[in-house]
Design an enzyme around this catalytic site. Structure first.
Site, short mmCIF file in Angstrom:
data_model
loop_
_atom_site.label_atom_id
_atom_site.label_comp_id
_atom_site.label_asym_id
_atom_site.label_seq_id
_atom_site.Cartn_x
_atom_site.Cartn_y
_atom_site.Cartn_z
N THR A 185 0.83 -1.20 0.00
CA THR A 185 0.00 0.00 0.00
C THR A 185 0.86 1.25 0.00
OG1 THR A 185 -1.65 -1.13 1.38
CG2 THR A 185 -1.78 1.25 1.29
N GLY A 215 -8.89 -5.51 0.85
CA GLY A 215 -8.22 -5.26 2.12
C GLY A 215 -8.67 -3.98 2.77
N MET A 238 -0.89 -6.13 6.88
CA MET A 238 -1.97 -7.10 6.73
C MET A 238 -3.31 -6.41 6.89
SD MET A 238 -2.78 -10.12 5.94
CE MET A 238 -1.28 -11.10 6.08
#
Length: 325
Positions: A185, A215, A238
């Site tokens: 990201t 996500g 995560m």
């Protein structure tokens, strides 16, 4: 007006004018006598080309919203970055699907998820924010909206990414590699010369994810959240763990309660550490920026850093971590 009052008033005006900041000038004092450090651009990971672009926009007087969009677009177009935009690693079925969101100082937000064939999902997210009554569009609907708005379709699966995916298919093993595969990201925050804050977050998601997986990055309050009275935060790592704690929203609310950006980031990471028994198996990292331009960052595993552009200088800043190795 009496001469005494005239001198008093013009003297105050003179002080105010002398304190007016030039772009990337020295920190100024606000009415509460606190040091303000802006304009400034910060981003997850060492994406200095992105923060340099955002910083250049801020230097010419652009709004924080324009700066964050232009900044993250650098990585969306970077074919060497296989975790964002064009050239992003595909899912298990070979689809490059992109997620992004953007927030403006007025609290408005836009988001796209599972978007295919559009190089700059952050710009589509901004169109969702500005041209529709909605916050999020997904899949085929997001693609058709983008086309209607003038975006051109493009094959985002590069030869290099396709080659890596086919090699992965030989074993089909999914094992997140801390600070590498989870480095999925770019989240950016900008504070402009007016003291307004905006943010953006964009990603191609985890490499070889299950088809349809989304996500934290496009989820307002998870991968990105801001309040123009307080500050903002972005997350990376995560995504599932960040979504479960609504981490960016949590950080902003902790700053609202008086915590510094650093303290707020540390508490957000510790929420995951305390609730996820397997926290050693993945990375979660945050960067926060308050209205004074103060920055904080924290992560589970050592190795995360954030890029910062301030007063014409670009720096890579290692983050403090809960675990040292």
């Amino acid at each position: 007006m009496k001469r005494r009052n005239f001198i008093k008033n013009t003297g105050i005006a003179g002080v105010a004018l002398s304190a007016t900041p030039s772009i990337f000038s020295k920190p100024i004092l606000n009415e509460l006598n606190m040091i303000n450090k802006y304009p400034v651009a910060v981003a997850t990971w060492n994406f200095q080309n992105a923060t340099k672009m955002a910083g250049a926009e801020l230097a010419r007087g652009a709004t924080a919203l324009d700066a964050v969009e232009k900044g993250v677009m650098v990585e969306e177009a970077n074919l060497k970055n296989t975790t964002v935009g064009n050239g992003g690693a595909p899912d298990r079925d070979g689809n490059v699907t992109l997620d992004a969101c953007i927030m403006s100082p007025d609290g408005n937000a836009g988001s796209v998820v599972y978007l295919k064939e559009i190089e700059h999902p952050v710009s589509v997210a901004r169109k969702v924010m500005e041209e529709t009554p909605h916050v999020m569009l997904a899949g085929e609907g997001a693609l058709q909206f983008a086309i209607h708005q003038g975006f051109k379709r493009k094959n985002l699966l590069t030869e290099e990414s396709e080659k890596s995916w086919k090699k992965w298919l030989e074993h089909k093993e999914y094992k997140p590699i801390i600070n590498i595969e989870n480095h999925d990201t770019i989240g950016m925050l900008c504070l402009d010369s007016k003291g307004d804050i905006a943010g953006a977050c964009t990603t191609s998601g985890l490499s070889y994810k299950i088809n349809g997986r989304v996500g934290d990055s496009p989820i307002i309050g998870a991968g990105l959240f801001l309040d123009n009275e307080v500050g903002g935060a972005v997350g990376t790592g995560m995504g599932e763990a960040i979504m479960k704690s609504v981490g960016s929203f949590l950080i902003v609310e902790l700053m609202r309660q008086g915590k510094s950006p650093q303290e707020a980031c540390e508490e957000a990471v510790m929420r995951t550490v305390r609730t996820a028994p397997n926290y050693k198996d993945f990375q979660v990292a945050y960067v926060a920026l308050n209205k004074k331009g103060e920055i904080g960052s924290y992560c589970i595993h050592k190795g995360f850093s954030y890029a910062k552009f301030y007063e014409g200088e670009s720096t890579d800043n290692p983050s403090k971590s809960y675990l040292d190795s």
